[in-house]
Structure formats: C-alpha cells, structure tokens
Design a protein around this motif. Structure first.
Motif, PDB file in Angstrom:
ATOM      1  N   ALA A 328      -6.700   5.824   2.781  1.00 40.36           N
ATOM      2  CA  ALA A 328      -5.916   6.050   1.568  1.00 40.36           C
ATOM      3  C   ALA A 328      -4.945   4.903   1.294  1.00 40.36           C
ATOM      4  O   ALA A 328      -4.855   4.390   0.174  1.00 40.36           O
ATOM      5  N   ARG A 329      -4.200   4.477   2.324  1.00 43.08           N
ATOM      6  CA  ARG A 329      -3.199   3.418   2.117  1.00 43.08           C
ATOM      7  C   ARG A 329      -3.856   2.050   1.900  1.00 43.08           C
ATOM      8  O   ARG A 329      -3.354   1.220   1.148  1.00 43.08           O
ATOM      9  N   ALA A 330      -4.985   1.807   2.558  1.00 41.48           N
ATOM     10  CA  ALA A 330      -5.694   0.539   2.348  1.00 41.48           C
ATOM     11  C   ALA A 330      -6.259   0.467   0.933  1.00 41.48           C
ATOM     12  O   ALA A 330      -6.280  -0.598   0.323  1.00 41.48           O
ATOM     13  N   LYS A 331      -6.709   1.606   0.416  1.00 41.30           N
ATOM     14  CA  LYS A 331      -7.226   1.635  -0.945  1.00 41.30           C
ATOM     15  C   LYS A 331      -6.139   1.256  -1.947  1.00 41.30           C
ATOM     16  O   LYS A 331      -6.401   0.631  -2.975  1.00 41.30           O
ATOM     17  N   LEU A 332      -4.894   1.629  -1.623  1.00 37.31           N
ATOM     18  CA  LEU A 332      -3.749   1.272  -2.475  1.00 37.31           C
ATOM     19  C   LEU A 332      -3.195  -0.113  -2.148  1.00 37.31           C
ATOM     20  O   LEU A 332      -2.233  -0.557  -2.779  1.00 37.31           O
ATOM     21  N   ARG A 333      -3.787  -0.768  -1.109  1.00 38.73           N
ATOM     22  CA  ARG A 333      -3.323  -2.086  -0.642  1.00 38.73           C
ATOM     23  C   ARG A 333      -1.856  -2.031  -0.211  1.00 38.73           C
ATOM     24  O   ARG A 333      -1.090  -2.977  -0.396  1.00 38.73           O
ATOM     25  N   ASP A 337       2.491   0.056   4.912  1.00 37.49           N
ATOM     26  CA  ASP A 337       2.200   1.394   5.427  1.00 37.49           C
ATOM     27  C   ASP A 337       1.121   1.336   6.498  1.00 37.49           C
ATOM     28  O   ASP A 337       1.171   2.077   7.494  1.00 37.49           O
ATOM     29  N   VAL A 338       0.144   0.472   6.286  1.00 38.46           N
ATOM     30  CA  VAL A 338      -0.909   0.301   7.291  1.00 38.46           C
ATOM     31  C   VAL A 338      -0.313  -0.202   8.593  1.00 38.46           C
ATOM     32  O   VAL A 338      -0.627   0.299   9.684  1.00 38.46           O
ATOM     33  N   ASN A 369     -11.828  -2.423   2.059  1.00 34.07           N
ATOM     34  CA  ASN A 369     -10.841  -2.311   0.991  1.00 34.07           C
ATOM     35  C   ASN A 369     -10.266  -3.672   0.587  1.00 34.07           C
ATOM     36  O   ASN A 369      -9.173  -3.745   0.014  1.00 34.07           O
ATOM     37  N   ASN A 370     -11.027  -4.722   0.895  1.00 33.68           N
ATOM     38  CA  ASN A 370     -10.693  -6.088   0.442  1.00 33.68           C
ATOM     39  C   ASN A 370      -9.320  -6.562   0.915  1.00 33.68           C
ATOM     40  O   ASN A 370      -8.552  -7.169   0.151  1.00 33.68           O
ATOM     41  N   ALA A 371      -9.009  -6.308   2.161  1.00 31.87           N
ATOM     42  CA  ALA A 371      -7.749  -6.796   2.728  1.00 31.87           C
ATOM     43  C   ALA A 371      -7.778  -8.321   2.824  1.00 31.87           C
ATOM     44  O   ALA A 371      -8.838  -8.918   3.064  1.00 31.87           O
ATOM     45  N   PRO A 372      -6.642  -8.983   2.633  1.00 33.49           N
ATOM     46  CA  PRO A 372      -6.583 -10.444   2.771  1.00 33.49           C
ATOM     47  C   PRO A 372      -6.964 -10.879   4.187  1.00 33.49           C
ATOM     48  O   PRO A 372      -6.821 -10.121   5.146  1.00 33.49           O
ATOM     49  N   VAL A 373      -7.426 -12.129   4.305  1.00 27.39           N
ATOM     50  CA  VAL A 373      -7.844 -12.646   5.609  1.00 27.39           C
ATOM     51  C   VAL A 373      -6.695 -12.605   6.614  1.00 27.39           C
ATOM     52  O   VAL A 373      -6.896 -12.314   7.798  1.00 27.39           O
ATOM     53  N   GLN A 374      -5.476 -12.864   6.148  1.00 28.66           N
ATOM     54  CA  GLN A 374      -4.329 -12.851   7.061  1.00 28.66           C
ATOM     55  C   GLN A 374      -4.142 -11.472   7.699  1.00 28.66           C
ATOM     56  O   GLN A 374      -3.829 -11.359   8.883  1.00 28.66           O
ATOM     57  N   ILE A 375      -4.355 -10.419   6.904  1.00 24.21           N
ATOM     58  CA  ILE A 375      -4.250  -9.050   7.427  1.00 24.21           C
ATOM     59  C   ILE A 375      -5.391  -8.774   8.392  1.00 24.21           C
ATOM     60  O   ILE A 375      -5.195  -8.233   9.489  1.00 24.21           O
ATOM     61  N   PHE A 396     -16.356 -11.672   9.371  1.00 22.94           N
ATOM     62  CA  PHE A 396     -15.388 -11.621   8.270  1.00 22.94           C
ATOM     63  C   PHE A 396     -14.657 -12.951   8.055  1.00 22.94           C
ATOM     64  O   PHE A 396     -13.641 -13.008   7.369  1.00 22.94           O
ATOM     65  N   LYS A 397     -15.192 -14.036   8.679  1.00 25.89           N
ATOM     66  CA  LYS A 397     -14.677 -15.394   8.484  1.00 25.89           C
ATOM     67  C   LYS A 397     -13.190 -15.521   8.824  1.00 25.89           C
ATOM     68  O   LYS A 397     -12.415 -16.142   8.083  1.00 25.89           O
ATOM     69  N   CYS A 398     -12.834 -14.904   9.933  1.00 24.51           N
ATOM     70  CA  CYS A 398     -11.470 -15.072  10.453  1.00 24.51           C
ATOM     71  C   CYS A 398     -11.497 -16.313  11.361  1.00 24.51           C
ATOM     72  O   CYS A 398     -11.559 -16.200  12.591  1.00 24.51           O
ATOM     73  N   HIS A 399     -11.476 -17.504  10.768  1.00 26.60           N
ATOM     74  CA  HIS A 399     -11.731 -18.753  11.499  1.00 26.60           C
ATOM     75  C   HIS A 399     -10.757 -18.974  12.648  1.00 26.60           C
ATOM     76  O   HIS A 399     -11.164 -19.371  13.744  1.00 26.60           O
TER      77      HIS A 399
END
Length: 445
Positions: A328-333, A337-338, A369-375, A396-399
């Motif tokens: 739920a919280r990831a869907k809201l970005r 909260d995550v 939920n399309n979280a940024p790479v940093q997350i 997921f290309k976390c280089h």
C-alpha cells in the motif's frame, strides 16, 4: 420396501404431479452462480474441460458428481424427462415400426434407467406408487451414473412429500449425498436446511444457514443476519470465523459511511489525489487491511479504520501485515513510511533494519511499484544471501551493489564480466576500472 396402508395414503395425499422443469430454480441458481464468482469460500462445481468421459458417474466410494450434458445424444435432464406430447410420445415420421416401442410407457424401472443412461427420451410419470419410485431410485444407484441418479432424485423431489423423501434417503446414503450435492448446486437452501434438520446434522445445518447471507445484498441486513449465526453449533474454528466475519462487516459499514462523506466533501487530500475505485463493503480482510493502509495509515490505533487496530482485532500475523502495508505505501511512493516499516530500535536505542518477509521480497515489491534505484539499492544491500543479492542487483541494475559485492568477494572475473553491462564512460565503469587497477586488492582470480 413394503409400506403400511397409512404410509401409502400419506404418500398419495402428499404427492404432486406437474410437468418437470428447471424453471423454478432459475432465480436461485443465477444468484448462487453470482455468489460463487464473488466469494471464494464456495466450491466450484464446474468440471475440467479436458475430462474425456462423456457421462458423469458416481465414484465407487459413492461420492456425488455434477451433472453435465452429453454432446449429440445426451439431452439436458429437462429435455430427457419432459412429458410434452411433441417430445415424449409422438413417434417421428419415417421411423421404423420396431423403434416405436422407444416411446412406450411400459418400461420397467431397470429398462427406464438404462434408457436414461443412454440419453433416451422417456417419462417417469408412470411410476406412481412409492414402491415403484424407490425401485427406480435403487436401479439408478446400481448403475453408478451421477446424471441418472440426479434425474430420478429430481422426479422424487417433485412428486414426494419432503418427509417421505427424507425418510427414504436416510437409509440410502449414496442417493442422499447426491441430493445434498444437487441442492447445493441449485441453491435450494430452504430444502437443504430442512434436510439437515431432519438428519440432525447440526453443524452442516449451521453452515448451510450461514451461506444464506450470500443472498442478502443490503449491508445492514447482512450484518444482522450474521449476528444470528454467531450462536449456531459450529466447530470452534468456524465459530471464530463467523464472529470475525460479523465484526469485519460491522467495521466496513462504519468505514464506508465515513469515507464516502470525506470523499464527497473533497477536503481530504488522499481522496482527492486517489479517488476510491470501489466500496469497501463485503471485501476480504486482507483487502480491507490494504485499503486501511492506503487511506488511513497514520490514524490512531483507537479508530476502527486504523491498520494497527485491524491487525490487533483480527490477530493478523506480522508477515501478512508487513506485506500488505508495504504494498500500500509503496503504491503511494511513501518511501519514508516504507523505511519506518522496517526500522526497529533495541533497548539501548540502536536502530536496525528487519523484515519478517525477507528483504528479497521487499525488493521485488519495491521494484514492482517503480521505486527509485537509490531506494532499491538500500534494500538489495540488506539481503543476506550473497548469490541472491547479486542476482537481484544485476536484475534491477543496482550497479553499485554488484560492484561493491564483487570487490568484497575479490572476484575479478565477475567484475570484468559486469563491466560490459554498464554504460561506456559512466561513473560505474570508472569505478570498476579503478578497482581492477588497484594494487591494494588481492583478487582471487
């Protein structure tokens, strides 16, 4: 089976004769099918399409099976038993005289059952005495054919009083199981309740009564009906489920009324940005928890719509709660909260990350939920198993995670291989080149 004169008189006085039809059941059957689609607790009575048997049969254990038509030759039960003159009695023009006997009324019970099994048209109305009807039923059971047993039971259900029908089926368990199965399929809850009451099968009686809530559309009336089910003789486990069902619907009614008001007022940001797509009424517990985590995450525990309140009231396990809240919280970005969801503090005040569902699942949900790479990188780094960490980081290309893990493993070959997967002239390529040329690292290969 011999009957006294009184029994025969009771039979004749209670018998009813009218043309066989499924029409009387249509409304209830359509309601039951609609309920089956909405509620996963009911069994699906549709057989697999790849079943090669043309005719359904009762198993040798006596368990009933569903009815199904046979393409080409096996008509529907309503067609097979119809006593309309055009179908049942009039011989077809040009038909050999030797076949006219197919439409005779002089068939014995065993001959009639064999004809039914072959999908032939015949009338059962000639079996008027109780003894003939019971012999017909026994012949059907001996054939081990579910369609024929069901056809005969439909005839008996229509032409016998329920008291006589129940009494005779009580000593015929195979036929009894078929009738119970059939009544469940067509949704005849009233007769099913009467049958269980006659058999003194209290728990099945209670469950059958409980299923009637599916036909009640008004939420308040459904809630009141569920309240009447609480004291019925269920098993301990089922009793707890019934109580939870009542409590959940009670909460949903309150939440729905409040949220509908907030949404229509247009003054609450979450409802303005994310309008509700459906009512929360009659939704499963997990769906209600997701809804609560989405729209009411920060509410105090004392409110009915608070996620923590739901967790405690319905004893939702930590894993289920965290999984639902994360989605739920990831869907809201809502990344803060995550983060708070997985941050724990010990008695000395030190914090650490902990995930009861495993950080590999956290990463998958965050990526979905399309979280940024940093997350993503932060949580990939928290995966303990090195191989799983490398696979997720590569996927997921976390280089930075891949590069740092290869460095820690002193795996020169894997780092060289990964160099081809990063962009030319990128910061990641420069980082890899710097590590490969470093004299301070003792590579294993």
């Amino acid at each position: 089976m011999n009957r006294t004169k009184g029994d025969e008189e009771e039979y004749w006085n209670s018998s009813k004769f009218k043309a066989f039809t499924f029409d009387d059941e249509d409304d209830e059957l359509s309601q039951l099918k609609e309920s089956k689609r909405a509620v996963n607790s009911l069994r699906d009575f549709v057989d697999d399409d790849d079943d090669d048997d043309d005719l359904e049969r009762v198993s040798w254990s006596g368990e009933p099976v569903g009815s199904r038509t046979r393409p080409g030759s096996f008509q529907s039960l309503s067609d097979a038993l119809s006593d309309t003159p055009a179908k049942s009695y009039a011989p077809e023009l040009g038909r050999p005289k030797g076949e006219y006997r197919d439409y005779s009324n002089d068939w014995s019970p065993s001959d009639t059952v064999r004809r039914l099994r072959k999908g032939k048209v015949c009338s059962l109305e000639r079996f008027r005495s109780l003894q003939d009807k019971l012999q017909l039923l026994e012949e059907a059971v001996s054939m081990h054919d579910g369609n024929v047993i069901t056809a005969v039971l439909i005839f008996l259900k229509r032409t016998l009083s329920k008291e006589i029908l129940f009494r005779e089926l009580e000593v015929r368990q195979v036929a009894l199981r078929h009738l119970i199965h059939f009544l469940k399929e067509i949704g005849d809850q009233k007769l099913l309740l009467d049958l269980f009451r006659f058999l003194d099968r209290t728990e099945e009686l209670a469950l059958s009564h409980y299923r009637e809530h599916l036909n009640i559309r008004d939420p308040d009336k459904r809630k009141e009906f569920l309240k009447t089910c609480i004291g019925l003789p269920f098993s301990a486990e089922d009793s707890a489920h019934i109580q939870d069902h009542y409590t959940l619907l009670e909460r949903q009614i309150i939440i729905e009324a409040n949220d509908r008001h907030l949404e229509s007022a247009g003054q609450t940001e979450i409802f303005r940005k994310h309008p509700r797509k459906a009512s929360i009424l009659n939704m499963p517990l997990v769906t209600t928890l997701f809804y609560s985590c989405f729209y009411h995450y920060t509410e105090a525990e004392g409110t009915f719509s608070s996620p923590i309140n739901l967790k405690k009231t319905f004893k939702i396990p930590d894993k289920q709660y965290v999984l639902t809240a994360l989605a739920a919280r990831a869907k809201l970005r809502a990344w803060n909260d995550v983060d708070a969801l997985f941050t724990t503090k010990n008695w000395l005040g030190y914090t650490k990350k902990r995930a009861p569902i495993g950080f590999h699942r956290v990463v998958e949900i965050l990526h979905k939920n399309n979280a940024p790479v940093q997350i993503l990188q932060e949580y990939v780094n928290l995966v303990e198993d090195v191989d799983t960490k490398l696979n997720l980081a590569t996927k997921f290309k976390c280089h930075d995670v891949v590069i740092d893990t290869c460095r820690d493993l002193k795996d020169r070959q894997q780092l060289l291989a990964y160099r081809s997967k990063v962009d030319k002239g990128s910061a990641e390529e420069e980082k890899i080149d710097a590590l490969l040329s470093s004299s301070q690292i003792r590579w294993k290969n």
